[in-house]
Each structure stands twice: as C-alpha cells, then as structure tokens.
Design an enzyme around this catalytic site. Structure first.
Site, PDB file in Angstrom:
ATOM      1  N   LYS A  18       0.945  -1.016   0.011  1.00  0.00           N
ATOM      2  CA  LYS A  18       0.101   0.053  -0.030  1.00  0.00           C
ATOM      3  C   LYS A  18       0.747   1.167   0.027  1.00  0.00           C
ATOM      4  O   LYS A  18       2.142   1.008   0.407  1.00  0.00           O
ATOM      5  CB  LYS A  18      -0.956   0.137   1.265  1.00  0.00           C
ATOM      6  CG  LYS A  18      -0.309  -0.017   2.549  1.00  0.00           C
ATOM      7  CD  LYS A  18       0.297   1.291   3.196  1.00  0.00           C
ATOM      8  CE  LYS A  18       0.982   1.068   4.457  1.00  0.00           C
ATOM      9  NZ  LYS A  18       1.709   2.253   4.948  1.00  0.00           N
ATOM     10  N   VAL A 104      11.210  -4.602   2.669  1.00  0.00           N
ATOM     11  CA  VAL A 104      11.106  -4.710   4.201  1.00  0.00           C
ATOM     12  C   VAL A 104      10.939  -3.221   4.879  1.00  0.00           C
ATOM     13  O   VAL A 104      12.152  -2.670   4.558  1.00  0.00           O
ATOM     14  CB  VAL A 104      11.864  -5.949   4.813  1.00  0.00           C
ATOM     15  CG1 VAL A 104      11.545  -5.757   6.172  1.00  0.00           C
ATOM     16  CG2 VAL A 104      11.581  -6.961   4.056  1.00  0.00           C
ATOM     17  N   LEU A 108       5.528   0.520   3.211  1.00  0.00           N
ATOM     18  CA  LEU A 108       4.730  -0.023   2.111  1.00  0.00           C
ATOM     19  C   LEU A 108       3.835  -1.174   2.723  1.00  0.00           C
ATOM     20  O   LEU A 108       3.242  -1.892   1.866  1.00  0.00           O
ATOM     21  CB  LEU A 108       5.453  -0.516   0.975  1.00  0.00           C
ATOM     22  CG  LEU A 108       6.351   0.428   0.270  1.00  0.00           C
ATOM     23  CD1 LEU A 108       7.158  -0.191  -0.763  1.00  0.00           C
ATOM     24  CD2 LEU A 108       5.345   1.642  -0.177  1.00  0.00           C
ATOM     25  N   GLY A 111       4.526  -6.233   5.585  1.00  0.00           N
ATOM     26  CA  GLY A 111       4.333  -7.110   6.675  1.00  0.00           C
ATOM     27  C   GLY A 111       2.907  -7.309   7.079  1.00  0.00           C
ATOM     28  O   GLY A 111       2.204  -8.339   7.407  1.00  0.00           O
ATOM     29  N   SER A 113       0.342  -6.703   5.201  1.00  0.00           N
ATOM     30  CA  SER A 113      -0.143  -7.309   3.840  1.00  0.00           C
ATOM     31  C   SER A 113       0.154  -8.931   4.052  1.00  0.00           C
ATOM     32  O   SER A 113      -0.998  -9.581   3.779  1.00  0.00           O
ATOM     33  CB  SER A 113       0.395  -6.841   2.727  1.00  0.00           C
ATOM     34  OG  SER A 113      -0.253  -7.197   1.538  1.00  0.00           O
ATOM     35  N   ASP A 145      -2.012  -1.728  10.372  1.00  0.00           N
ATOM     36  CA  ASP A 145      -2.439  -1.661   9.119  1.00  0.00           C
ATOM     37  C   ASP A 145      -3.129  -2.669   8.564  1.00  0.00           C
ATOM     38  O   ASP A 145      -3.441  -2.702   7.347  1.00  0.00           O
ATOM     39  CB  ASP A 145      -0.976  -1.295   8.237  1.00  0.00           C
ATOM     40  CG  ASP A 145      -0.451   0.001   8.498  1.00  0.00           C
ATOM     41  OD1 ASP A 145      -1.311   0.877   8.974  1.00  0.00           O
ATOM     42  OD2 ASP A 145       0.595   0.415   8.213  1.00  0.00           O
TER      43      ASP A 145
HETATM   44  P1  ATP Z   1       4.146   0.159   7.864  1.00  0.00           P
HETATM   45  O1  ATP Z   1       4.063   0.941   6.651  1.00  0.00           O
HETATM   46  O2  ATP Z   1       2.804  -0.647   8.120  1.00  0.00           O
HETATM   47  O3  ATP Z   1       4.644   0.925   9.142  1.00  0.00           O
HETATM   48  P2  ATP Z   1       6.525  -1.048   6.896  1.00  0.00           P
HETATM   49  O4  ATP Z   1       6.224  -1.189   5.508  1.00  0.00           O
HETATM   50  O5  ATP Z   1       7.247  -0.125   7.107  1.00  0.00           O
HETATM   51  O6  ATP Z   1       5.024  -1.191   7.685  1.00  0.00           O
HETATM   52  P3  ATP Z   1       7.026  -3.900   6.927  1.00  0.00           P
HETATM   53  O7  ATP Z   1       7.755  -4.165   6.053  1.00  0.00           O
HETATM   54  O8  ATP Z   1       5.692  -3.957   7.155  1.00  0.00           O
HETATM   55  O9  ATP Z   1       7.162  -2.302   7.339  1.00  0.00           O
HETATM   56  O10 ATP Z   1       7.962  -4.414   8.317  1.00  0.00           O
HETATM   57  C1  ATP Z   1       7.880  -4.009   9.796  1.00  0.00           C
HETATM   58  C2  ATP Z   1       8.584  -4.785  10.475  1.00  0.00           C
HETATM   59  O11 ATP Z   1       8.146  -5.952  10.599  1.00  0.00           O
HETATM   60  C3  ATP Z   1      10.380  -4.956  10.215  1.00  0.00           C
HETATM   61  O12 ATP Z   1      11.164  -4.564  11.231  1.00  0.00           O
HETATM   62  C4  ATP Z   1      10.131  -6.485   9.793  1.00  0.00           C
HETATM   63  O13 ATP Z   1      11.393  -7.366  10.261  1.00  0.00           O
HETATM   64  C5  ATP Z   1       8.945  -7.084  10.592  1.00  0.00           C
HETATM   65  N1  ATP Z   1       8.149  -8.072   9.903  1.00  0.00           N
HETATM   66  C6  ATP Z   1       7.917  -9.278  10.431  1.00  0.00           C
HETATM   67  N2  ATP Z   1       7.395 -10.107   9.687  1.00  0.00           N
HETATM   68  C7  ATP Z   1       7.263  -9.485   8.519  1.00  0.00           C
HETATM   69  C8  ATP Z   1       6.860  -9.893   6.938  1.00  0.00           C
HETATM   70  N3  ATP Z   1       6.144 -10.926   6.817  1.00  0.00           N
HETATM   71  N4  ATP Z   1       7.059  -9.040   5.979  1.00  0.00           N
HETATM   72  C9  ATP Z   1       7.782  -7.694   6.317  1.00  0.00           C
HETATM   73  N5  ATP Z   1       8.235  -7.596   7.604  1.00  0.00           N
HETATM   74  C10 ATP Z   1       7.955  -8.271   8.687  1.00  0.00           C
END
Ligand code: ATP
Length: 297
Positions: A18, A104, A108, A111, A113, A145
């Site tokens: 997203k 990661v 976006l 996690g 999702s 989220d």
């Molecule tokens: P948001 O926009 O919801 O704040 P983000 O996109 O910044 O999230 P994510 O990629 O969702 O961040 O990852 C956030 C944290 O969750 C990271 O520190 C990661 O190590 C942990 N995590 C645990 N499981 C997952 C997963 N399946 N995919 C991505 N990150 C994960």
C-alpha cells in the site's frame, strides 16, 4: 489480494503493498497508539505467499530468497497464525512459502499485507467462516495496518487504522516507488514529530475524486506528517524526491513512516529517465494503483 485455491489443503495469495497517499498523525491515545487520518491505496507490487495445511500446530516459514526478515515467531505471518490458532483452538498448522517482493520496513505495509493474507488463508483452509469484519478484528491485534488489506484497495483510514472507509479514487495513473537502503523505525518517526499533534478531524476525506487531475490537486493540499521530519534528518531522501520529480513525476511524497517515496505519473514513466535519476543502491519498483472486488477481499 488475489487468491488462488491450489488444492484442498493449499492456497496461493498475491498480497499487495500500500501507499499512503497522505497521512496526518493526530493525537496520542490512551492505549499508546496515535490516531491517524490517511488515504491508503493498494498498488500492484505483490508478495506471493503459498500456504499449505500442516498436521502439527505450528507455522513453518520458508523464504523464496534471502531477505532481512525473521522467520520465527517474530514474523507477522507467524503472529497472525498464532492469533487464529489460539482463538479457534486449531489442531493444524501452516507451511508457508514467502516470495518477498515488497521492500521490508519501507512504509509500504508489506508485513501487514502478509499477515492479512495469512488470516485469509486460514479462513479458507480451516473453514472459519469469518466475514471481513471478523478478519479485520483479528488483524488489528497483529498490526494497525492489517484491516486495510481486507478492503477493496482504496480507503480513508482513521482511528489507529481500524476505521477503514471504502472510497473511490482514480486508478489510471502510474507510480514509481523508490526505497533507499536503510530503514526508519516507527519509534524514530514518532519521536521526530515535535510539533503539537492535532485532534481528529473526521470526514475530511470522504469525497470521490473524479480524475487524476482532481486527485493531484487534492494531494497538493494534503501532507504526510513524517515527510519533513525525515527529509531533515536523511539527506538521501531529498535526493530521491528530486530524482522522482526530475524523471517526470507530477507529484511525489513519502509513504507511511518511510523511507519509500512514490512518484505519481499521469502517463507511463520513461524508465530510462527514471534510471538516470536514480542511484544504483536505491530499490526501484514500478506499480499502478489497484482495486479488488468480491467478498472478503
Ligand atoms: P508500515 O507501513 O505498516 O509501518 P512497513 O512497510 O514500514 O510497515 P514492514 O515491511 O511491514 O514495514 O515491516 C515492519 C517490521 O516488521 C520489520 O521490522 C520487519 O522485520 C517485521 N516483519 C515481520 N514479519 C514481516 C513480514 N512478513 N514482512 C515484512 N516485515 C515483517
């Protein structure tokens, strides 16, 4: 998300990233979370997650390729499975194969999702008969989220992320997403918000935008509260923003708590121009806004 039933005991899901087209961080709540006012848009950058029923009560996660991700109980896929197992007293588990394409910790929602996909997969494979509200409620316990990913892909999101109001936005534009090689923690993001946070201002985002021009006009008047904080402390983000605009983006903004920036292009972006404006260490993804129809999406 896009769900394909492979067999009686397995399902494959393409689950999207997203972007926050805008994001206001409002007051801090008594439970420690912040209220937000945001517009979430799903985009065509997907993780592929394959789920297979396992006869042990555990979640075994395998990554398709190396990624900076925990594969143990800290993974949001495992957390979502455990929440469901405990709620429904499941005797079975999941074998999960994750092809991680969404950067990661990039802002976006990758996690979240994946967690939503896990809840959806459990609903199908274990016949839980959860409706969208039931899946969202479980998802909220895993992350703020997560409920959005049970929507049709376009929503005004308020509360701590639990109020997801479907809206209708144009989808006839292109996006370039650029993620630098460093993450920004949520703690750092919130700590940087020094100015007084405002109280919720409901109903701001409930209009229907007819076309890309109106959407761009609206976006120019809105903001992401984290953006100026991170631009001040991470000069590389300013270079990304300048790069996107130099490559022809009509509009550019940070998504979520960063560090990914997205550019919006009313025509298909010229990839050679984008390449010229990018540094090699930046992760570049091309995407379009997407919507999903149907029950439980
Ligand atoms: P948001 O926009 O919801 O704040 P983000 O996109 O910044 O999230 P994510 O990629 O969702 O961040 O990852 C956030 C944290 O969750 C990271 O520190 C990661 O190590 C942990 N995590 C645990 N499981 C997952 C997963 N399946 N995919 C991505 N990150 C994960």
């Amino acid at each position: 998300m896009l769900v394909e039933r492979i067999s009686e005991d397995s399902v494959s899901i393409l689950t999207p990233a997203k972007v926050n087209l805008c994001l206001e961080v409002l007051n801090r709540r008594e439970d420690g979370y912040h209220n937000i006012n945001s517009i979430f848009q799903a985009v065509s950058l997907y993780d592929r997650v394959v789920f297979r029923v396992l006869h042990q009560k555990e979640c075994r996660l395998e990554l398709a390729r190396e990624a900076d991700l925990p594969v143990d109980g800290r993974n949001l896929i495992t957390k979502a499975y455990v929440a469901i197992r405990d709620r429904f007293d499941l005797e079975s588990g999941l074998e999960v194969y994750l092809e991680k394409n969404i950067p990661v910790a990039g802002g976006l929602g990758g996690g979240s999702s994946d967690a939503a996909a896990t809840i959806r997969a459990c609903n199908i494979l274990f016949d839980l008969h959860l409706d969208r509200a039931g899946m969202s409620e479980l998802g909220l316990a895993v992350g703020s989220d997560v409920p959005f990913f049970f929507s049709g892909g376009q929503a005004a999101v308020t509360g701590r992320g639990d109020h997801v109001h479907p809206i209708s936005l144009p989808t006839d534009y292109w996006m370039v997403l650029i993620t630098p090689p460093f993450g920004i923690s949520s703690a750092e993001s919130y700590a940087g918000l020094k100015r007084g946070l405002t109280m919720p201002a409901p109903d701001r985002y409930f209009s229907i935008y007819q076309g890309v021009e109106q959407l761009l006009e609206f976006l120019a008047r809105s903001r992401n509260d984290f953006e100026s904080v991170h631009l001040a402390s991470h000069p590389e983000l300013g270079r990304i923003k300048d790069g996107l605009l130099a490559s022809g983006a009509n509009f550019c903004r940070m998504s979520g708590s960063g560090p990914t920036f997205f550019g919006i292009y009313s025509g298909e972006p010229d990839r050679s121009k984008v390449r010229l404006c990018c540094q090699d260490c930046w992760q570049v993804n091309y995407a379009q806004p997407v919507c999903f129809g149907g029950k439980g999406n």
